[in-house]
Design an enzyme around this catalytic site. Structure first.
Site, mmCIF file in Angstrom:
data_model
loop_
_atom_site.group_PDB
_atom_site.id
_atom_site.type_symbol
_atom_site.label_atom_id
_atom_site.label_comp_id
_atom_site.label_asym_id
_atom_site.label_seq_id
_atom_site.Cartn_x
_atom_site.Cartn_y
_atom_site.Cartn_z
ATOM 1 C CE LYS A 181 14.394 -22.468 2.653
ATOM 2 N NZ LYS A 181 15.655 -23.314 2.589
ATOM 3 C CB SER A 182 16.788 -20.747 8.931
ATOM 4 O OG SER A 182 17.626 -20.462 7.886
ATOM 5 N N GLY A 195 19.010 -28.470 2.327
ATOM 6 C CA GLY A 195 20.471 -28.773 2.626
ATOM 7 C C GLY A 195 20.442 -28.519 4.220
ATOM 8 C CB SER A 254 28.792 -23.002 6.546
ATOM 9 O OG SER A 254 27.594 -24.030 6.754
ATOM 10 C CG ASP A 277 20.027 -18.319 1.301
ATOM 11 O OD1 ASP A 277 20.920 -19.052 0.657
ATOM 12 O OD2 ASP A 277 19.499 -18.973 2.440
HETATM 13 C C1 S3P Z 1 20.960 -21.688 6.116
HETATM 14 C C2 S3P Z 1 22.293 -21.239 6.081
HETATM 15 C C3 S3P Z 1 22.886 -20.909 4.685
HETATM 16 C C4 S3P Z 1 21.706 -20.762 3.656
HETATM 17 C C5 S3P Z 1 20.688 -21.813 3.677
HETATM 18 C C6 S3P Z 1 19.972 -21.817 5.048
HETATM 19 C C7 S3P Z 1 20.540 -22.307 7.713
HETATM 20 O O1 S3P Z 1 23.799 -21.944 4.248
HETATM 21 O O2 S3P Z 1 22.466 -20.654 2.514
HETATM 22 O O3 S3P Z 1 19.808 -21.520 2.913
HETATM 23 O O4 S3P Z 1 19.487 -22.433 7.874
HETATM 24 O O5 S3P Z 1 21.455 -22.474 8.485
HETATM 25 P P1 S3P Z 1 25.284 -22.007 4.888
HETATM 26 O O6 S3P Z 1 25.340 -21.583 6.188
HETATM 27 O O7 S3P Z 1 25.602 -23.541 4.599
HETATM 28 O O8 S3P Z 1 26.029 -20.853 3.822
#
Ligand code: S3P
Length: 436
Positions: free
Chosen positions: A21-22, A92, A164, A315
């Protein structure tokens, strides 16, 4: 949609891990910025990447789905102010990365999300972006987020107060889309897909040799490529791994799993707990490690999870909690207060579910400790998913060790990250049904 997971004896078989997904979201964003024709394979066709795809098309990108591929087409025109609000749904990552990208592009846009996303903190990206020169208005640090055309300063340096990857990536995208360089200092190593992707397209990313966590992305010209392959999502594989570990006489192979070290900390933790896991066929695909995971049922022991690894398992903590529920002794997870601002307050959601499973546990402001059981669990009450995909999938996996079954309410959100979850889990022997 409610799902019921009935107890199972053994899981067996081989599955192909769905796309990450990322990485799916990042390649759409970076590919649009590169402005070239590109064919993307392995894309995760789920709600979160799709809302990012739609938002990019709204600002002038040209991205189409064609069968199992995604096709990025070269734009003739510059990015544009969208004619409507950009709806990032539940994502998010989509919202934070798009805020960075759009701030750097210098166009006007308003970003909105669903009820869960509207409660999540955006000030963590708004504050540094404003320091970089962006003009952003918000509803007290939450969406709707209005971005007003502005100029980004060059050579910005930012010491992140929280670990983050979303914040890091948002700022990198703002500097990249405004043709600037940036230095970020992260308190702990977070997932580095953005940096790896920039390097893959020929950009310059420098990491300090010391322990300072300093990353510099230079304003260098990226080179286009005509294809990109997305590896499988370790976070989705995690549900299959734990399901296999906690069920009896099971043996499952998960093929093509992304094994980026900043993502797969859960493997390290599970092995420390006694898990029988082997990795084979390791290779590098588009600057990301991947491989096949061979997993067998295992007797797990509780451990104190090292605090430094938390950003790399963030996650996976909901499903780790299920592994801990069936481990001998106590597993303690601390330094994880970020869980309180995910798709739900995950510490509360895990605790609420574990209460209904009659699993002994204690929650803290920044974590949870869980004492496992070797018995089958009798569950009378329905589990609340709190509209959170990872909570829903985790408690469905726990159904394997129930006396009868576990019903999880409101599982629709599984589609944000793992649309094939029910069928894939059932294909290896789980019994997940849609029952009302
Ligand atoms: C993600 C980073 C993580 C993760 C999110 C996806 C990303 O959040 O929890 O599901 O794709 O960069 P944080 O980096 O804000 O903790």
């Amino acid at each position: 949609m409610n799902l019921t997971s009935t107890n199972t004896n053994s899981l067996n078989g081989e599955i192909i891990c769905p796309g990450d997904k990322s990485i799916s979201q990042r390649i759409l964003i970076l590919g649009s910025l590169l402005n070239c024709d590109m064919e993307i394979s392995g894309f995760l066709d789920a709600n979160d990447p799709n809302s990012t795809l739609n938002a990019l098309n709204e600002i002038g990108a040209s991205i189409k789905k064609s069968g199992s591929k995604v096709i990025l087409c070269k734009r003739e025109l510059p990015f544009i102010k969208p004619s409507q609000n950009l709806d990032l749904g539940n994502s998010g990552t989509g919202m934070r990365l798009m805020i960075g990208l759009i701030s750097g592009l210098g166009i006007n846009a308003t970003l909105v999300g669903d009820s869960s996303l509207s409660k999540r903190p955006m000030s963590r990206v708004i504050k540094p972006l404003k320091e970089m020169g962006a003009k952003i208005q918000s509803n007290e640090g939450k969406s709707p987020i209005e971005i007003i055309e502005s100029n980004i300063s060059s050579e910005f340096e930012y010491k992140m107060p929280i670990a983050s990857a979303q914040v890091k990536s948002s700022l990198i995208l703002a500097s990249l889309s405004s043709n600037n360089s940036i230095t970020i200092i992260e308190p702990k190593i977070t997932r580095d897909h953005t940096e790896r992707m920039i390097e893959y397209f020929g950009g310059s990313v420098t990491h300090s040799n010391d322990e300072s966590g300093r990353i510099t992305v230079d304003n260098s010209k990226l080179t286009s490529k005509d294809s990109y392959e997305i590896v499988g999502d370790f976070s989705s594989a995690a549900f299959v791994i734990v399901a296999t570990l906690i069920s009896k006489e099971s043996k499952v192979v998960i093929k093509n799993v992304g094994l980026n070290p900043s993502r797969c900390g859960l493997l390290e933790i599970l092995v420390l707990m006694g898990a029988n896991i082997e990795i084979r066929n390791q290779k590098i695909i588009c600057n990301e490690e991947s491989g096949d995971i061979f997993v067998k049922s295992s007797y797990l022991n509780g451990i104190d999870v090292p605090e430094d690894i938390i950003p790399n398992i963030i996650d996976e903590i909901p499903i780790l909690s299920i592994a801990a529920s069936f481990a001998k002794g106590t597993t303690s997870i601390k330094n994880a207060s970020e869980l309180r601002v995910k798709e739900s307050d995950r510490l509360e959601a895990i605790s609420d579910g574990l209460k209904k499973l009659n699993i002994r546990h204690e929650t803290f402001e920044d974590g949870i400790s869980i004492t496992g059981t070797n018995n089958l669990i009798a569950v009378d009450e329905e589990i609340n998913s709190f509209d959170d995909h990872r909570i829903a999938m985790s408690f469905l996996v726990a159904g394997i060790r129930s006396v009868n079954n576990i019903k999880v309410r409101n599982c629709k959100n599984i589609e944000t990250s793992f649309p094939g979850f029910k069928d894939i889990m059932n294909s290896i022997g789980m019994k997940i049904d849609e029952k009302n």
